[in-house]
Design a protein around this motif. Structure first.
Motif, short mmCIF file in Angstrom:
data_model
loop_
_atom_site.label_atom_id
_atom_site.label_comp_id
_atom_site.label_asym_id
_atom_site.label_seq_id
_atom_site.Cartn_x
_atom_site.Cartn_y
_atom_site.Cartn_z
N HIS A 222 0.85 -1.18 0.00
CA HIS A 222 0.00 0.00 0.00
C HIS A 222 0.89 1.24 0.00
O HIS A 222 1.87 1.29 0.76
CB HIS A 222 -0.89 -0.01 1.26
CG HIS A 222 -2.06 0.90 1.13
ND1 HIS A 222 -2.98 0.82 0.11
CD2 HIS A 222 -2.47 1.94 1.92
CE1 HIS A 222 -3.90 1.74 0.26
NE2 HIS A 222 -3.62 2.43 1.35
N PRO A 223 0.55 2.23 -0.83
CA PRO A 223 1.39 3.43 -0.90
C PRO A 223 1.58 4.06 0.48
O PRO A 223 0.63 4.15 1.26
CB PRO A 223 0.61 4.38 -1.83
CG PRO A 223 -0.27 3.48 -2.64
CD PRO A 223 -0.60 2.31 -1.75
N GLY A 224 2.82 4.44 0.79
CA GLY A 224 3.11 5.09 2.07
C GLY A 224 3.45 4.11 3.17
O GLY A 224 3.79 4.52 4.29
N TYR A 225 3.38 2.81 2.89
CA TYR A 225 3.67 1.79 3.91
C TYR A 225 4.72 0.81 3.38
O TYR A 225 4.83 0.61 2.16
CB TYR A 225 2.40 1.02 4.29
CG TYR A 225 1.41 1.91 5.00
CD1 TYR A 225 1.43 2.01 6.38
CD2 TYR A 225 0.52 2.69 4.28
CE1 TYR A 225 0.55 2.87 7.03
CE2 TYR A 225 -0.36 3.55 4.91
CZ TYR A 225 -0.33 3.63 6.30
OH TYR A 225 -1.18 4.49 6.94
N GLU A 226 5.48 0.23 4.30
CA GLU A 226 6.46 -0.80 3.90
C GLU A 226 5.71 -2.01 3.35
O GLU A 226 4.66 -2.39 3.92
CB GLU A 226 7.30 -1.25 5.11
CG GLU A 226 8.11 -0.15 5.76
CD GLU A 226 9.30 0.30 4.95
OE1 GLU A 226 9.68 -0.41 3.98
OE2 GLU A 226 9.85 1.38 5.23
N GLN A 284 3.58 -1.04 8.62
CA GLN A 284 4.59 -0.10 9.08
C GLN A 284 4.65 1.09 8.12
O GLN A 284 4.90 0.89 6.93
CB GLN A 284 5.95 -0.82 9.10
CG GLN A 284 7.15 0.04 9.39
CD GLN A 284 7.26 0.36 10.87
OE1 GLN A 284 6.82 -0.42 11.72
NE2 GLN A 284 7.85 1.49 11.18
N PRO A 285 4.43 2.33 8.62
CA PRO A 285 4.52 3.48 7.70
C PRO A 285 5.94 3.59 7.16
O PRO A 285 6.92 3.31 7.86
CB PRO A 285 4.20 4.69 8.58
CG PRO A 285 3.62 4.14 9.83
CD PRO A 285 4.11 2.74 9.99
N ARG A 286 6.02 4.03 5.92
CA ARG A 286 7.33 4.23 5.29
C ARG A 286 7.85 5.61 5.72
O ARG A 286 7.07 6.58 5.72
CB ARG A 286 7.11 4.20 3.78
CG ARG A 286 8.34 4.23 2.93
CD ARG A 286 7.92 4.39 1.48
NE ARG A 286 7.19 3.24 1.03
CZ ARG A 286 7.76 2.11 0.61
NH1 ARG A 286 9.06 2.00 0.58
NH2 ARG A 286 7.02 1.09 0.20
N PRO A 287 9.13 5.73 6.07
CA PRO A 287 9.66 7.05 6.43
C PRO A 287 9.43 8.05 5.29
O PRO A 287 9.53 7.67 4.12
CB PRO A 287 11.17 6.82 6.64
CG PRO A 287 11.30 5.33 6.83
CD PRO A 287 10.15 4.68 6.12
N ALA A 288 9.12 9.31 5.64
CA ALA A 288 8.73 10.31 4.64
C ALA A 288 9.79 10.47 3.55
O ALA A 288 9.48 10.71 2.39
CB ALA A 288 8.47 11.64 5.32
N ASP A 289 11.09 10.31 3.92
CA ASP A 289 12.16 10.57 2.94
C ASP A 289 12.51 9.33 2.13
O ASP A 289 13.37 9.38 1.27
CB ASP A 289 13.41 11.11 3.64
CG ASP A 289 13.88 10.17 4.76
OD1 ASP A 289 13.15 9.22 5.09
OD2 ASP A 289 14.97 10.42 5.30
N GLU A 290 11.83 8.19 2.42
CA GLU A 290 12.18 6.96 1.69
C GLU A 290 11.36 6.90 0.40
O GLU A 290 10.14 6.98 0.44
CB GLU A 290 11.85 5.75 2.57
CG GLU A 290 12.54 4.48 2.12
CD GLU A 290 12.15 3.31 3.03
OE1 GLU A 290 11.49 2.38 2.55
OE2 GLU A 290 12.49 3.39 4.25
N PRO A 291 12.03 6.78 -0.76
CA PRO A 291 11.26 6.77 -2.01
C PRO A 291 10.42 5.53 -2.14
O PRO A 291 10.77 4.46 -1.62
CB PRO A 291 12.33 6.80 -3.09
CG PRO A 291 13.59 6.35 -2.44
CD PRO A 291 13.46 6.60 -0.96
N GLN A 292 9.31 5.68 -2.85
CA GLN A 292 8.44 4.52 -3.15
C GLN A 292 9.18 3.61 -4.13
O GLN A 292 9.74 4.11 -5.09
CB GLN A 292 7.19 5.09 -3.82
CG GLN A 292 5.94 4.26 -3.69
CD GLN A 292 5.37 4.29 -2.28
OE1 GLN A 292 5.39 5.31 -1.64
NE2 GLN A 292 4.92 3.16 -1.82
N PRO A 293 9.22 2.28 -3.89
CA PRO A 293 9.95 1.44 -4.84
C PRO A 293 9.21 1.35 -6.17
O PRO A 293 8.01 1.55 -6.23
CB PRO A 293 10.00 0.08 -4.17
CG PRO A 293 8.93 0.07 -3.15
CD PRO A 293 8.61 1.51 -2.81
#
Ligand code: BEZ
Ligand code: FE
Length: 293
Positions: A222-226, A284-293
Motif C-alpha cells: 500500500h502506498p506510504g507503507y512498507e 509499518q509506515p514508510r519514512p517520509a524521505d524513503e522513495p516509493q519502490p
C-alpha cells in the motif's frame, strides 16, 4: 607483491578484493574472503571436502531454473533468508512482522471479491480468513491489496504442477472502506520442502525436520507503507516450533475456530461447517524521505 605464506594469504586476498570499484562491493567481498578463510582454517578444510562442496554447489545450480530455485531453498534452510528479512524489516512493535517470501509466489494473481472462494473446488475444509488492514495508529486502510497464496491439502503449490496453466490457490483481495478483508479458501496443511535435490540430500544427513507448519502466505502493498510479506500459521499445527525455514513467529500464529454451517463471514451462507481465522494486519509506515519502490 609479497609472496604467499600461511600467515599473509588472507590479508593478501582481502587487499586484492578491496580494490573493487564500488565501495559496497569492496566491503562485501573483503568480509566474505575474511569469513571464508576463517571458516576453512577453523574446520581444517580438506581437499576432498572442498571438492564435495564445489560439486554440491554445481548440482544446486544444475537443478535450478525459472520455476525451482535451489539456492534460495539452501539459504532458507540455513536460516539466512530469515536473517536477511530480520535485518531489513525492523518494524515497530505493534506492526505485523515480516517473514520469508519462499519460492512459490507467482506474480499476477487474479483479483477476487470480498469473501470470494480462491479454492475453486479443490478439496479441503472451508476456511475464512477475516480481519482488517490497519496503520500503526489503528487507522483502517481501505483499498489495500492482499496477495494470497497457499499449498493444497497435499502440500503442493501451483508452481510445482507444470501442467497447470490457471491460477490455483492464489488470488488478490482488496480491503473495503472500513479496512476489512475476507478470504475464503481451504485449511492449509503442513508440508515438506522439496527433498529431491541437493538441499534434501544435505538435510537427509541430519536430524533436521524438513517440514513447514500449516500456513497461508500474504503479500500486502500500500502506498506510504512498507511492503509486508508474511504468513499466518494455524495455532496447534505440527512443526510450528521446528519450521525448517525458520519462518514461524509467535505474532503470526492464529486460532482457527470451528464454526457451524450457516451465515458466511463473507455474506450469504456456507452449507457445511467451516473454520475461521481472524487477524488484523498492521502496516509499518514508510519514512517520509524513503522513495516509493
Ligand atoms: C513456502 O512457505 O512456500 C516455502 C518457504 C521456504 C522454502 C520452501 C517453501
Ligand atoms: Fe508455503
Amino acid at each position: 607483491m609479497a609472496f604467499v605464506t600461511d600467515d599473509n594469504l588472507t590479508d593478501l586476498a582481502v587487499k586484492r578484493w578491496g580494490t573493487a570499484h564500488s565501495p559496497r562491493l569492496a566491503e562485501l567481498m573483503t568480509a566474505l574472503v575474511r569469513h571464508l578463510h576463517a571458516y576453512a582454517r577453523e574446520v581444517g578444510l580438506t581437499e576432498e571436502e572442498w571438492a564435495a562442496a564445489v560439486e554440491w554447489l554445481s548440482a544446486t545450480g544444475r537443478i535450478s531454473d525459472d520455476k525451482r530455485q535451489e539456492f534460495i531453498l539452501a539459504s532458507d534452510v540455513l536460516g539466512l533468508s530469515t536473517l536477511v528479512v530480520q535485518l531489513n524489516h525492523r518494524f515497530s512493535a505493534g506492526a505485523t512482522p515480516a517473514t520469508v517470501l519462499g519460492p512459490f509466489h507467482i506474480d499476477g494473481s487474479p483479483t477476487a471479491a470480498f469473501g470470494a472462494d480462491l479454492s475453486d473446488g479443490i478439496a479441503g475444509t472451508p476456511l475464512f480468513v477475516t480481519g482488517r488492514v490497519l496503520g500503526l495508529d489503528g487507522t483502517p486502510l481501505p483499498d489495500v491489496v492482499l496477495d494470497v497464496w497457499q499449498a493444497d491439502a497435499d502440500g503442493t503449490y501451483e508452481a510445482q504442477l507444470p501442467e497447470i496453466d490457471e491460477a490455483r490457490l492464489r488470488a488478490k483481495y482488496r480491503t473495503r472502506a472500513d479496512g476489512s478483508y475476507c478470504v475464503r479458501t481451504i485449511a492449509p496443511r503442513g508440508y515438506a520442502i522439496p527433498m529431491d535435490g541437493p538441499v534434501g540430500d544435505l538435510v537427509s544427513g541430519t536430524d533436521i525436520s524438513y517440514f513447514r507448519p500449516a500456513h497461508i502466505h500474504f503479500l500486502i502493498e500500500h502506498p506510504g507503507y512498507e511492503k509486508l510479506i508474511t504468513h499466518l500459521f494455524r495455532q496447534g499445527s505440527e512443526f510450528l516450533d521446528t519450521d525448517v525455514v525458520f519462518g514461524t513467529k509467535d505474532e503470526l500464529i492464529v486460532r482457527f475456530t470451528e464454526e457451524p454451517a450457516g451465515a458466511s463471514p463473507g455474506g450469504g451462507t456456507v452449507d457445511e461447517p467451516y473454520l475461521r481465522a481472524e487477524f488484523d494486519f498492521v502496516l509499518q509506515p514508510r519514512p517520509a524521505d524513503e522513495p516509493q519502490p
